[in-house]
Structures are given as structure tokens and as C-alpha cells.
Design a protein around this motif. Sequence first.
Motif, PDB file in Angstrom:
ATOM      1  N   PHE A  65       0.855  -1.182   0.000  1.00 54.02           N
ATOM      2  CA  PHE A  65       0.000   0.000   0.000  1.00 54.02           C
ATOM      3  C   PHE A  65       0.894   1.237   0.000  1.00 54.02           C
ATOM      4  O   PHE A  65       1.930   1.252   0.654  1.00 54.02           O
ATOM      5  CB  PHE A  65      -0.889   0.005   1.254  1.00 54.02           C
ATOM      6  N   ARG A  66       0.486   2.264  -0.732  1.00 49.28           N
ATOM      7  CA  ARG A  66       1.277   3.487  -0.835  1.00 49.28           C
ATOM      8  C   ARG A  66       0.400   4.683  -0.468  1.00 49.28           C
ATOM      9  O   ARG A  66      -0.698   4.825  -0.991  1.00 49.28           O
ATOM     10  CB  ARG A  66       1.804   3.624  -2.263  1.00 49.28           C
ATOM     11  N   THR A  67       0.895   5.508   0.445  1.00 45.55           N
ATOM     12  CA  THR A  67       0.189   6.715   0.862  1.00 45.55           C
ATOM     13  C   THR A  67       1.149   7.885   0.739  1.00 45.55           C
ATOM     14  O   THR A  67       2.310   7.772   1.128  1.00 45.55           O
ATOM     15  CB  THR A  67      -0.272   6.598   2.337  1.00 45.55           C
ATOM     16  N   GLN A  68       0.661   8.998   0.195  1.00 42.89           N
ATOM     17  CA  GLN A  68       1.497  10.194   0.078  1.00 42.89           C
ATOM     18  C   GLN A  68       0.830  11.350   0.809  1.00 42.89           C
ATOM     19  O   GLN A  68      -0.386  11.542   0.709  1.00 42.89           O
ATOM     20  CB  GLN A  68       1.732  10.565  -1.381  1.00 42.89           C
ATOM     21  N   VAL A  69       1.637  12.082   1.551  1.00 50.87           N
ATOM     22  CA  VAL A  69       1.188  13.291   2.257  1.00 50.87           C
ATOM     23  C   VAL A  69       2.260  14.352   2.067  1.00 50.87           C
ATOM     24  O   VAL A  69       3.396  14.051   1.686  1.00 50.87           O
ATOM     25  CB  VAL A  69       0.958  13.032   3.765  1.00 50.87           C
ATOM     26  N   THR A  70       1.901  15.595   2.352  1.00 49.67           N
ATOM     27  CA  THR A  70       2.870  16.679   2.304  1.00 49.67           C
ATOM     28  C   THR A  70       3.065  17.205   3.718  1.00 49.67           C
ATOM     29  O   THR A  70       2.097  17.461   4.434  1.00 49.67           O
ATOM     30  CB  THR A  70       2.395  17.815   1.376  1.00 49.67           C
TER      31      THR A  70
ATOM     32  N   GLU B 116       7.983   3.958  12.635  1.00 48.04           N
ATOM     33  CA  GLU B 116       7.530   3.243  13.829  1.00 48.04           C
ATOM     34  C   GLU B 116       6.077   2.770  13.729  1.00 48.04           C
ATOM     35  O   GLU B 116       5.634   1.959  14.537  1.00 48.04           O
ATOM     36  CB  GLU B 116       7.691   4.122  15.070  1.00 48.04           C
ATOM     37  N   ILE B 117       5.336   3.258  12.750  1.00 50.48           N
ATOM     38  CA  ILE B 117       3.936   2.865  12.590  1.00 50.48           C
ATOM     39  C   ILE B 117       3.886   1.405  12.153  1.00 50.48           C
ATOM     40  O   ILE B 117       4.605   0.988  11.240  1.00 50.48           O
ATOM     41  CB  ILE B 117       3.227   3.745  11.537  1.00 50.48           C
ATOM     42  N   LYS B 118       3.014   0.641  12.804  1.00 49.59           N
ATOM     43  CA  LYS B 118       2.863  -0.776  12.477  1.00 49.59           C
ATOM     44  C   LYS B 118       2.493  -0.949  11.005  1.00 49.59           C
ATOM     45  O   LYS B 118       1.588  -0.279  10.501  1.00 49.59           O
ATOM     46  CB  LYS B 118       1.773  -1.392  13.354  1.00 49.59           C
ATOM     47  N   GLY B 119       3.222  -1.815  10.328  1.00 49.29           N
ATOM     48  CA  GLY B 119       2.939  -2.120   8.929  1.00 49.29           C
ATOM     49  C   GLY B 119       3.716  -1.282   7.930  1.00 49.29           C
ATOM     50  O   GLY B 119       3.698  -1.575   6.733  1.00 49.29           O
ATOM     51  N   VAL B 120       4.418  -0.242   8.387  1.00 51.40           N
ATOM     52  CA  VAL B 120       5.198   0.592   7.467  1.00 51.40           C
ATOM     53  C   VAL B 120       6.481  -0.134   7.088  1.00 51.40           C
ATOM     54  O   VAL B 120       7.220  -0.596   7.947  1.00 51.40           O
ATOM     55  CB  VAL B 120       5.510   1.971   8.092  1.00 51.40           C
TER      56      VAL B 120
ATOM     57  N   ARG C 261       0.007  -2.686   4.847  1.00 52.44           N
ATOM     58  CA  ARG C 261      -1.415  -2.393   5.011  1.00 52.44           C
ATOM     59  C   ARG C 261      -1.639  -0.931   4.639  1.00 52.44           C
ATOM     60  O   ARG C 261      -0.693  -0.168   4.467  1.00 52.44           O
ATOM     61  CB  ARG C 261      -1.849  -2.641   6.461  1.00 52.44           C
ATOM     62  N   ASP C 262      -2.900  -0.561   4.519  1.00 50.20           N
ATOM     63  CA  ASP C 262      -3.237   0.825   4.209  1.00 50.20           C
ATOM     64  C   ASP C 262      -3.053   1.649   5.482  1.00 50.20           C
ATOM     65  O   ASP C 262      -3.811   1.504   6.438  1.00 50.20           O
ATOM     66  CB  ASP C 262      -4.678   0.895   3.714  1.00 50.20           C
ATOM     67  N   VAL C 263      -2.023   2.484   5.514  1.00 45.30           N
ATOM     68  CA  VAL C 263      -1.725   3.308   6.689  1.00 45.30           C
ATOM     69  C   VAL C 263      -2.555   4.581   6.596  1.00 45.30           C
ATOM     70  O   VAL C 263      -2.479   5.319   5.618  1.00 45.30           O
ATOM     71  CB  VAL C 263      -0.217   3.633   6.773  1.00 45.30           C
ATOM     72  N   ALA C 264      -3.353   4.823   7.631  1.00 47.05           N
ATOM     73  CA  ALA C 264      -4.268   5.971   7.639  1.00 47.05           C
ATOM     74  C   ALA C 264      -3.508   7.291   7.718  1.00 47.05           C
ATOM     75  O   ALA C 264      -2.469   7.388   8.374  1.00 47.05           O
ATOM     76  CB  ALA C 264      -5.229   5.860   8.812  1.00 47.05           C
TER      77      ALA C 264
ATOM     78  N   ALA D 275       2.381  10.705  13.770  1.00 42.39           N
ATOM     79  CA  ALA D 275       3.824  10.445  13.790  1.00 42.39           C
ATOM     80  C   ALA D 275       4.589  11.693  13.368  1.00 42.39           C
ATOM     81  O   ALA D 275       5.620  12.026  13.973  1.00 42.39           O
ATOM     82  CB  ALA D 275       4.162   9.266  12.875  1.00 42.39           C
ATOM     83  N   VAL D 276       4.103  12.382  12.367  1.00 43.25           N
ATOM     84  CA  VAL D 276       4.728  13.614  11.901  1.00 43.25           C
ATOM     85  C   VAL D 276       4.695  14.665  13.023  1.00 43.25           C
ATOM     86  O   VAL D 276       5.680  15.384  13.246  1.00 43.25           O
ATOM     87  CB  VAL D 276       4.033  14.124  10.612  1.00 43.25           C
ATOM     88  N   ALA D 277       3.594  14.742  13.750  1.00 40.45           N
ATOM     89  CA  ALA D 277       3.462  15.686  14.860  1.00 40.45           C
ATOM     90  C   ALA D 277       4.470  15.358  15.968  1.00 40.45           C
ATOM     91  O   ALA D 277       5.069  16.262  16.560  1.00 40.45           O
ATOM     92  CB  ALA D 277       2.050  15.678  15.408  1.00 40.45           C
ATOM     93  N   THR D 278       4.692  14.077  16.220  1.00 35.02           N
ATOM     94  CA  THR D 278       5.670  13.651  17.207  1.00 35.02           C
ATOM     95  C   THR D 278       7.066  14.121  16.807  1.00 35.02           C
ATOM     96  O   THR D 278       7.889  14.474  17.659  1.00 35.02           O
ATOM     97  CB  THR D 278       5.656  12.114  17.386  1.00 35.02           C
ATOM     98  N   ALA D 279       7.309  14.164  15.500  1.00 35.31           N
ATOM     99  CA  ALA D 279       8.605  14.634  14.989  1.00 35.31           C
ATOM    100  C   ALA D 279       8.696  16.162  15.015  1.00 35.31           C
ATOM    101  O   ALA D 279       9.756  16.722  14.757  1.00 35.31           O
ATOM    102  CB  ALA D 279       8.833  14.121  13.563  1.00 35.31           C
ATOM    103  N   GLY D 280       7.578  16.833  15.302  1.00 35.31           N
ATOM    104  CA  GLY D 280       7.598  18.293  15.408  1.00 35.31           C
ATOM    105  C   GLY D 280       7.096  19.038  14.183  1.00 35.31           C
ATOM    106  O   GLY D 280       7.334  20.232  14.037  1.00 35.31           O
ATOM    107  N   PHE D 281       6.374  18.344  13.308  1.00 36.10           N
ATOM    108  CA  PHE D 281       5.918  18.952  12.058  1.00 36.10           C
ATOM    109  C   PHE D 281       4.425  18.714  11.877  1.00 36.10           C
ATOM    110  O   PHE D 281       3.798  18.027  12.670  1.00 36.10           O
ATOM    111  CB  PHE D 281       6.711  18.379  10.870  1.00 36.10           C
TER     112      PHE D 281
END
Length: 73
Positions: A7-12, A31-35, A53-56, A63-69
Motif C-alpha cells: 500500500f502506498r500513501t502520500q502526504v505533504t 515506527e507505525i505498524k505495517g510501514v 497495510r493501508d496506513v491511515a 507520527a509527523v506531529a511527534t517529529a515536530g511537524f
Amino acid sequence: MSVETPFRTQVTVGGMTCNHCVMSVIEEVSEIKGVESVEVELASGLVTVVGSRDVARDEIGAAVATAGFTLSD
């Protein structure tokens, strides 16, 4: 024999300015399960997540917020 299609998901992601930013996002999203892999283009902020799997989008956003973004799209 069955072939699994990843499964492929793209975000900015907004706010990344350097390779350290990129590595922080990759580390947290990985760290997300299934990535299985995470690719980040610093210039555009495009993050491509490939998983078993399809990562929501919400999971990636957390996860991005945890990284500070933040997600910008």
C-alpha cells in the motif's frame, strides 16, 4: 504463489528545512505498524509511505506531529 501489493500513501509535510528534519520524520513514521519504507523529498515536503497495510493519514499525521511537524495538505 500470491504476490503482495504494498500500500502506498502520500502526504505533504510542512516546516522541514534540513536533512535532520527529514530523518526525524522518517524515524517517527517508520515506527507505525505495517510501514515498510518511508521516502521524504525535502524540497517539496512530499512523504511517501509504503506499507503492508493501508496506513491511515491520521496515523501518519500523529507520527509527523511527534517529529515536530504538521501535514500541510
